[in-house]
Motif scaffolding. Structure first.
Motif, PDB file in Angstrom:
ATOM      1  N   ARG A   8      28.392  90.962  -8.537  1.00  0.00           N
ATOM      2  CA  ARG A   8      28.305  91.378  -7.117  1.00  0.00           C
ATOM      3  C   ARG A   8      28.416  90.033  -6.289  1.00  0.00           C
ATOM      4  NH1 ARG A   8      24.434  95.068  -9.255  1.00  0.00           N
ATOM      5  NH2 ARG A   8      22.849  93.879  -8.977  1.00  0.00           N
ATOM      6  N   SER A   9      27.492  89.096  -6.461  1.00  0.00           N
ATOM      7  CA  SER A   9      27.676  87.994  -5.489  1.00  0.00           C
ATOM      8  C   SER A   9      28.963  87.255  -5.448  1.00  0.00           C
ATOM      9  CB  SER A   9      26.568  86.857  -6.308  1.00  0.00           C
ATOM     10  OG  SER A   9      25.193  87.470  -6.190  1.00  0.00           O
ATOM     11  N   ALA A  10      29.603  87.214  -6.894  1.00  0.00           N
ATOM     12  CA  ALA A  10      31.127  86.380  -6.541  1.00  0.00           C
ATOM     13  C   ALA A  10      31.905  87.103  -5.772  1.00  0.00           C
ATOM     14  CB  ALA A  10      31.631  86.317  -7.926  1.00  0.00           C
ATOM     15  N   THR A  11      31.862  88.653  -5.937  1.00  0.00           N
ATOM     16  CA  THR A  11      32.807  89.564  -5.239  1.00  0.00           C
ATOM     17  C   THR A  11      32.405  89.545  -3.734  1.00  0.00           C
ATOM     18  OG1 THR A  11      32.961  91.097  -7.158  1.00  0.00           O
ATOM     19  CG2 THR A  11      33.615  91.767  -5.040  1.00  0.00           C
ATOM     20  N   GLU A  12      31.165  89.477  -3.357  1.00  0.00           N
ATOM     21  CA  GLU A  12      30.597  89.453  -1.924  1.00  0.00           C
ATOM     22  C   GLU A  12      31.287  88.107  -1.300  1.00  0.00           C
ATOM     23  OE1 GLU A  12      26.975  92.499  -1.802  1.00  0.00           O
ATOM     24  OE2 GLU A  12      26.568  90.313  -2.586  1.00  0.00           O
ATOM     25  N   GLU A  13      31.081  87.091  -2.194  1.00  0.00           N
ATOM     26  CA  GLU A  13      31.684  85.687  -1.710  1.00  0.00           C
ATOM     27  C   GLU A  13      32.933  85.766  -1.223  1.00  0.00           C
ATOM     28  OE1 GLU A  13      31.748  80.943  -3.111  1.00  0.00           O
ATOM     29  OE2 GLU A  13      29.782  82.372  -3.791  1.00  0.00           O
ATOM     30  N   ILE A  14      33.806  86.507  -2.384  1.00  0.00           N
ATOM     31  CA  ILE A  14      35.160  86.280  -1.974  1.00  0.00           C
ATOM     32  C   ILE A  14      35.738  87.153  -0.791  1.00  0.00           C
ATOM     33  CG2 ILE A  14      37.504  87.038  -3.118  1.00  0.00           C
ATOM     34  CD1 ILE A  14      35.972  86.188  -5.876  1.00  0.00           C
ATOM     35  N   PHE A  15      35.000  88.360  -0.746  1.00  0.00           N
ATOM     36  CA  PHE A  15      35.444  89.135   0.297  1.00  0.00           C
ATOM     37  C   PHE A  15      34.892  88.363   1.898  1.00  0.00           C
ATOM     38  CE2 PHE A  15      36.916  91.934  -2.587  1.00  0.00           C
ATOM     39  CZ  PHE A  15      37.563  92.864  -2.073  1.00  0.00           C
ATOM     40  N   ALA A  16      33.891  87.790   1.817  1.00  0.00           N
ATOM     41  CA  ALA A  16      33.431  87.058   3.284  1.00  0.00           C
ATOM     42  C   ALA A  16      34.075  85.928   3.334  1.00  0.00           C
ATOM     43  CB  ALA A  16      31.819  86.762   2.696  1.00  0.00           C
ATOM     44  N   SER A  17      34.447  84.973   2.314  1.00  0.00           N
ATOM     45  CA  SER A  17      35.188  83.900   2.758  1.00  0.00           C
ATOM     46  C   SER A  17      36.853  83.988   2.566  1.00  0.00           C
ATOM     47  CB  SER A  17      35.125  82.638   1.809  1.00  0.00           C
ATOM     48  OG  SER A  17      35.206  82.896   0.418  1.00  0.00           O
ATOM     49  N   MET A  18      37.435  84.783   2.003  1.00  0.00           N
ATOM     50  CA  MET A  18      38.835  84.749   1.737  1.00  0.00           C
ATOM     51  C   MET A  18      39.571  86.107   2.100  1.00  0.00           C
ATOM     52  SD  MET A  18      39.615  81.974  -0.010  1.00  0.00           S
ATOM     53  CE  MET A  18      41.219  82.470  -0.773  1.00  0.00           C
ATOM     54  N   THR A  24      30.946  97.311   0.442  1.00  0.00           N
ATOM     55  CA  THR A  24      29.813  97.610   0.186  1.00  0.00           C
ATOM     56  C   THR A  24      29.597  97.948  -1.586  1.00  0.00           C
ATOM     57  OG1 THR A  24      29.516  98.784   1.902  1.00  0.00           O
ATOM     58  CG2 THR A  24      28.137  99.642   0.410  1.00  0.00           C
ATOM     59  N   PRO A  25      28.699  96.997  -2.356  1.00  0.00           N
ATOM     60  CA  PRO A  25      28.905  97.388  -3.558  1.00  0.00           C
ATOM     61  C   PRO A  25      27.794  98.564  -4.163  1.00  0.00           C
ATOM     62  CG  PRO A  25      27.373  95.460  -3.030  1.00  0.00           C
ATOM     63  CD  PRO A  25      28.007  96.143  -1.981  1.00  0.00           C
ATOM     64  N   GLY A  26      28.154  99.206  -5.182  1.00  0.00           N
ATOM     65  CA  GLY A  26      27.436 100.174  -5.690  1.00  0.00           C
ATOM     66  C   GLY A  26      26.672  99.821  -6.765  1.00  0.00           C
ATOM     67  N   ALA A  27      25.661 100.697  -7.290  1.00  0.00           N
ATOM     68  CA  ALA A  27      25.100 100.506  -8.478  1.00  0.00           C
ATOM     69  C   ALA A  27      26.285 100.482  -9.813  1.00  0.00           C
ATOM     70  CB  ALA A  27      23.984 101.506  -8.685  1.00  0.00           C
ATOM     71  N   PRO A  28      25.696  99.666 -10.828  1.00  0.00           N
ATOM     72  CA  PRO A  28      26.670  99.590 -11.969  1.00  0.00           C
ATOM     73  C   PRO A  28      26.681 101.030 -12.480  1.00  0.00           C
ATOM     74  CG  PRO A  28      25.173  97.761 -11.905  1.00  0.00           C
ATOM     75  CD  PRO A  28      24.460  98.634 -10.991  1.00  0.00           C
ATOM     76  N   LEU A  29      27.806 101.478 -13.157  1.00  0.00           N
ATOM     77  CA  LEU A  29      27.924 102.931 -13.521  1.00  0.00           C
ATOM     78  C   LEU A  29      27.402 102.789 -14.992  1.00  0.00           C
ATOM     79  CD1 LEU A  29      31.638 103.755 -12.029  1.00  0.00           C
ATOM     80  CD2 LEU A  29      29.021 104.355 -11.175  1.00  0.00           C
ATOM     81  N   THR A  30      26.826 103.938 -15.435  1.00  0.00           N
ATOM     82  CA  THR A  30      26.396 104.002 -16.987  1.00  0.00           C
ATOM     83  C   THR A  30      27.164 104.625 -17.712  1.00  0.00           C
ATOM     84  OG1 THR A  30      24.866 105.616 -16.090  1.00  0.00           O
ATOM     85  CG2 THR A  30      23.837 103.474 -16.137  1.00  0.00           C
ATOM     86  N   VAL A  31      27.876 105.712 -16.835  1.00  0.00           N
ATOM     87  CA  VAL A  31      28.812 106.750 -17.774  1.00  0.00           C
ATOM     88  C   VAL A  31      30.241 105.985 -17.794  1.00  0.00           C
ATOM     89  CG1 VAL A  31      30.251 108.640 -17.369  1.00  0.00           C
ATOM     90  CG2 VAL A  31      28.063 108.554 -16.498  1.00  0.00           C
ATOM     91  N   GLU A  32      30.307 105.952 -19.396  1.00  0.00           N
ATOM     92  CA  GLU A  32      31.594 105.289 -20.137  1.00  0.00           C
ATOM     93  C   GLU A  32      32.790 106.109 -19.301  1.00  0.00           C
ATOM     94  OE1 GLU A  32      32.470 102.674 -21.829  1.00  0.00           O
ATOM     95  OE2 GLU A  32      30.388 102.276 -21.419  1.00  0.00           O
ATOM     96  N   LYS A  33      33.597 105.475 -18.579  1.00  0.00           N
ATOM     97  CA  LYS A  33      34.772 106.058 -17.819  1.00  0.00           C
ATOM     98  C   LYS A  33      36.064 105.356 -18.060  1.00  0.00           C
ATOM     99  CE  LYS A  33      35.736 108.243 -13.335  1.00  0.00           C
ATOM    100  NZ  LYS A  33      35.235 108.135 -12.132  1.00  0.00           N
ATOM    101  N   MET A  92      39.290  84.051  -9.239  1.00  0.00           N
ATOM    102  CA  MET A  92      38.397  83.694  -8.311  1.00  0.00           C
ATOM    103  C   MET A  92      37.047  84.242  -8.796  1.00  0.00           C
ATOM    104  SD  MET A  92      39.655  83.246  -4.595  1.00  0.00           S
ATOM    105  CE  MET A  92      40.602  84.770  -4.307  1.00  0.00           C
ATOM    106  N   LEU A  93      37.036  85.635  -9.390  1.00  0.00           N
ATOM    107  CA  LEU A  93      36.052  86.213  -9.875  1.00  0.00           C
ATOM    108  C   LEU A  93      35.489  85.566 -11.240  1.00  0.00           C
ATOM    109  CD1 LEU A  93      36.778  89.919  -8.916  1.00  0.00           C
ATOM    110  CD2 LEU A  93      34.753  88.507  -8.190  1.00  0.00           C
ATOM    111  N   ALA A  94      36.559  85.385 -12.227  1.00  0.00           N
ATOM    112  CA  ALA A  94      36.287  84.655 -13.300  1.00  0.00           C
ATOM    113  C   ALA A  94      35.684  83.482 -13.187  1.00  0.00           C
ATOM    114  CB  ALA A  94      37.332  84.672 -14.112  1.00  0.00           C
ATOM    115  N   GLY A  95      36.118  82.565 -12.021  1.00  0.00           N
ATOM    116  CA  GLY A  95      35.680  81.295 -11.773  1.00  0.00           C
ATOM    117  C   GLY A  95      34.142  81.274 -11.382  1.00  0.00           C
ATOM    118  N   GLY A  96      33.859  82.472 -10.586  1.00  0.00           N
ATOM    119  CA  GLY A  96      32.493  82.549 -10.240  1.00  0.00           C
ATOM    120  C   GLY A  96      31.607  82.793 -11.566  1.00  0.00           C
ATOM    121  N   LEU A  97      32.001  83.565 -12.565  1.00  0.00           N
ATOM    122  CA  LEU A  97      31.283  83.829 -14.003  1.00  0.00           C
ATOM    123  C   LEU A  97      31.243  82.358 -14.513  1.00  0.00           C
ATOM    124  CD1 LEU A  97      32.542  87.212 -15.330  1.00  0.00           C
ATOM    125  CD2 LEU A  97      30.381  86.475 -14.707  1.00  0.00           C
ATOM    126  N   LYS A  98      32.415  81.719 -14.515  1.00  0.00           N
ATOM    127  CA  LYS A  98      32.263  80.312 -15.316  1.00  0.00           C
ATOM    128  C   LYS A  98      31.091  79.404 -14.661  1.00  0.00           C
ATOM    129  CE  LYS A  98      35.300  76.563 -16.673  1.00  0.00           C
ATOM    130  NZ  LYS A  98      36.613  76.068 -16.652  1.00  0.00           N
TER     131      LYS A  98
END
Length: 152
Positions: A8-18, A24-33, A92-98
């Motif tokens: 969530r944090s990495a996605t929000e940062e990328i959208f805010a800066s790039m 708007t993030p949602g809650a993690p989905l628990t249903v396997e889809k 960029m998201l993977a970079g946030g995880l790294k």
């Protein structure tokens, strides 16, 4: 490690800066889809202290809107420019995880981003792997960030 919060944090940062689109993030989905009704997926492999695939799944109009916003141009279809932009977002998201892993002195290596598109495909991982699927909404619609992983 709180993967959902990192995503969530990495996605929000990328959208805010790039990308400069309201997100708007949602809650993690628990249903396997497995079939998300999306047209394009940009993904990147991760290895080291975690083995994973980080993927962003987009319906065509959402991917076009996000790719166009990132590139600062009007896009009309899921073309090479759109796929390149979406692949870079996954990178960029993977970079946030790294970065989050490095702060905890854990090793993470990134592969090259890969983008697939089409009208009918499913993404799956081996049974027993973990999954976090987070929906995000923008004006053009909903997309998903998906982390499938196993700890080494």
């Amino acid at each position: 490690m709180e993967f959902a919060q990192i995503i969530r944090s990495a996605t929000e940062e990328i959208f805010a800066s790039m990308i400069f689109l309201d997100l708007t993030p949602g809650a993690p989905l628990t249903v396997e889809k497995e079939d998300l009704g999306c047209y394009v997926t940009a993904m990147i492999g991760l290895s080291g202290d975690i083995n994973a695939i980080l993927a962003a799944h987009y319906p065509a109009k959402v991917g076009i809107a996000i790719g166009g916003a990132m590139l600062g141009m009007e896009l009309e279809e899921v073309d090479d420019d759109t796929k390149d932009a979406l692949g870079e977002i996954s990178n960029m998201l993977a970079g946030g995880l790294k970065e989050a892993f490095a702060a905890k002195e854990l090793n993470l290596l990134l592969a090259i981003p890969t983008t697939i598109s089409g009208n009918s495909y499913k993404i799956s991982a081996p049974s027993g792997s973990n999954r976090i699927l987070i929906p995000f909404d923008i004006a053009a619609g909903r997309f998903y960030i998906d982390l499938k992983y196993s700890l080494t």
